[in-house]
Design a protein around this motif. Structure first.
Motif, PDB file in Angstrom:
ATOM      1  N   MET A 114      -2.502 181.483  96.016  1.00 14.97           N
ATOM      2  CA  MET A 114      -2.266 181.369  94.580  1.00 14.97           C
ATOM      3  C   MET A 114      -2.542 179.942  94.081  1.00 14.97           C
ATOM      4  O   MET A 114      -3.186 179.758  93.034  1.00 14.97           O
ATOM      5  CB  MET A 114      -0.821 181.753  94.252  1.00 14.97           C
ATOM      6  N   GLY A 117      -6.315 179.393  94.142  1.00 10.96           N
ATOM      7  CA  GLY A 117      -7.002 180.177  93.131  1.00 10.96           C
ATOM      8  C   GLY A 117      -6.779 179.656  91.722  1.00 10.96           C
ATOM      9  O   GLY A 117      -7.732 179.515  90.941  1.00 10.96           O
ATOM     10  N   TRP A 118      -5.537 179.337  91.380  1.00 14.04           N
ATOM     11  CA  TRP A 118      -5.248 178.898  90.011  1.00 14.04           C
ATOM     12  C   TRP A 118      -5.716 177.468  89.742  1.00 14.04           C
ATOM     13  O   TRP A 118      -5.968 177.106  88.599  1.00 14.04           O
ATOM     14  CB  TRP A 118      -3.763 179.010  89.727  1.00 14.04           C
ATOM     15  N   ASN A 121     -10.131 178.075  90.768  1.00 11.32           N
ATOM     16  CA  ASN A 121     -10.829 179.176  90.091  1.00 11.32           C
ATOM     17  C   ASN A 121      -9.918 179.804  89.033  1.00 11.32           C
ATOM     18  O   ASN A 121      -9.522 180.964  89.146  1.00 11.32           O
ATOM     19  CB  ASN A 121     -11.255 180.241  91.118  1.00 11.32           C
ATOM     20  N   THR A 122      -9.578 179.027  88.028  1.00 12.35           N
ATOM     21  CA  THR A 122      -8.623 179.483  87.021  1.00 12.35           C
ATOM     22  C   THR A 122      -9.159 180.678  86.238  1.00 12.35           C
ATOM     23  O   THR A 122      -8.455 181.680  86.048  1.00 12.35           O
ATOM     24  CB  THR A 122      -8.281 178.337  86.060  1.00 12.35           C
ATOM     25  N   ASN A 123     -10.395 180.588  85.771  1.00 11.23           N
ATOM     26  CA  ASN A 123     -10.968 181.701  84.999  1.00 11.23           C
ATOM     27  C   ASN A 123     -11.080 182.968  85.835  1.00 11.23           C
ATOM     28  O   ASN A 123     -10.874 184.083  85.326  1.00 11.23           O
ATOM     29  CB  ASN A 123     -12.361 181.303  84.472  1.00 11.23           C
ATOM     30  N   MET A 125      -9.097 183.852  88.276  1.00 15.34           N
ATOM     31  CA  MET A 125      -7.754 184.413  88.437  1.00 15.34           C
ATOM     32  C   MET A 125      -7.290 185.111  87.167  1.00 15.34           C
ATOM     33  O   MET A 125      -6.624 186.157  87.227  1.00 15.34           O
ATOM     34  CB  MET A 125      -6.771 183.307  88.829  1.00 15.34           C
ATOM     35  N   PHE A 126      -7.635 184.551  86.004  1.00 17.28           N
ATOM     36  CA  PHE A 126      -7.295 185.214  84.740  1.00 17.28           C
ATOM     37  C   PHE A 126      -8.043 186.541  84.605  1.00 17.28           C
ATOM     38  O   PHE A 126      -7.508 187.519  84.070  1.00 17.28           O
ATOM     39  CB  PHE A 126      -7.640 184.295  83.565  1.00 17.28           C
ATOM     40  N   THR A 147       0.592 191.011  86.893  1.00 20.60           N
ATOM     41  CA  THR A 147       1.349 189.817  87.269  1.00 20.60           C
ATOM     42  C   THR A 147       2.501 190.174  88.200  1.00 20.60           C
ATOM     43  O   THR A 147       2.742 189.497  89.217  1.00 20.60           O
ATOM     44  CB  THR A 147       1.889 189.114  86.012  1.00 20.60           C
ATOM     45  N   ASN A 150       1.277 191.115  91.600  1.00 20.91           N
ATOM     46  CA  ASN A 150       0.825 189.935  92.337  1.00 20.91           C
ATOM     47  C   ASN A 150       1.998 189.150  92.898  1.00 20.91           C
ATOM     48  O   ASN A 150       1.932 188.622  94.015  1.00 20.91           O
ATOM     49  CB  ASN A 150       0.000 189.045  91.405  1.00 20.91           C
ATOM     50  N   SER A 223      -8.798 185.098  95.480  1.00 18.83           N
ATOM     51  CA  SER A 223      -8.590 183.754  94.942  1.00 18.83           C
ATOM     52  C   SER A 223      -9.807 182.861  95.122  1.00 18.83           C
ATOM     53  O   SER A 223      -9.766 181.683  94.764  1.00 18.83           O
ATOM     54  CB  SER A 223      -7.387 183.084  95.632  1.00 18.83           C
TER      55      SER A 223
END
Length: 224
Positions: A114, A117-118, A121-123, A125-126, A147, A150, A223
């Motif tokens: 997590m 990934g956040w 690779n923020t986009n 993950m969104f 959410t 996850n 992620s």
């Protein structure tokens, strides 16, 4: 005689220090010494199994720069498999039947996935929070569901392994406790049933180690 049905899962055997948790390290003695010295049939079969797992995990990760990434999941599979097997032997503590062991494996992995990934690779993950082609009216609800699913992943990983290991051991304990009160023929049938259940538990030990490592690999692929 056991105090209750769940006393076989009680790690406390001493007031000062419990030796049951030391069974985690017993897999070192199970590993063949010839693996490090002279190749044998056992070492060749072990290497072929690890290579098969490496190829399968590499397909699941789906990352271009995945060199060495599968090593942690292959090691995780080996570690869980050895501890599951050791729990089938008499008088050896089954560490994989406790949440403190399984959650200690799943939670750090999930947190690292997590955070990576956040941060990196923020986009991406969104995008995982919204299924492709979903109606606009359902988007807030779908984001909430994704959410929650996850967040509970490390718990479901830990509970799945713990529950499967406890269920088989409890069934063996229940059947074995009724043995002294049976006659010769019923005892013979009971022994055969126990052997079949032990074979089933051996298969469950392998399957659960594989499922745990495969799910951890899939979670890591989301992620990246």
């Amino acid at each position: 005689m056991m105090a209750n049905l769940f006393s076989s899962f009680d790690p406390a055997t001493s007031k000062l220090f419990s030796l049951n948790w030391l069974s985690i390290l017993l897999f070192i003695f199970v590993s063949p010494p010839s693996f490090w010295l002279i190749p044998s049939r056992w070492s060749f079969s072990w290497i072929s199994m690890l290579l098969s797992l490496h190829k399968e995990f590499k397909i699941l990760i789906k990352a271009k720069n995945s060199k060495g990434t599968t090593l942690i999941f292959v090691s995780l599979f080996t570690f869980i498999l050895m501890n599951n097997f050791l729990g089938l032997f008499p008088y050896i503590f089954t560490v994989s039947s406790h949440m403190s062991f399984t959650l200690a494996l799943s939670l750090p992995l999930w947190l690292s996935f997590m955070l990576f990934g956040w941060i990196k690779n923020t986009n991406h993950m969104f995008a995982h929070l919204v299924p492709q082609g979903a109606p606009s009216a359902l988007l807030p609800f779908l984001v909430l569901v994704e959410t929650i699913s996850n967040i509970i992943r490390p718990g479901t990983l830990a509970i799945r392994l713990t529950a499967n290991m406890i269920a088989g051991h409890l069934l063996l304990t229940l059947l074995g406790s009724s043995g002294p009160s049976l006659n010769f023929w019923m005892s013979s049938i009971l022994i055969m049933a126990q052997i079949l259940l032990l074979v089933l538990e051996t298969a469950v030990s392998m399957i659960q180690a594989y499922v745990f490592s495969v799910l951890a690999t899939l979670y890591s692929s989301e992620s990246t």
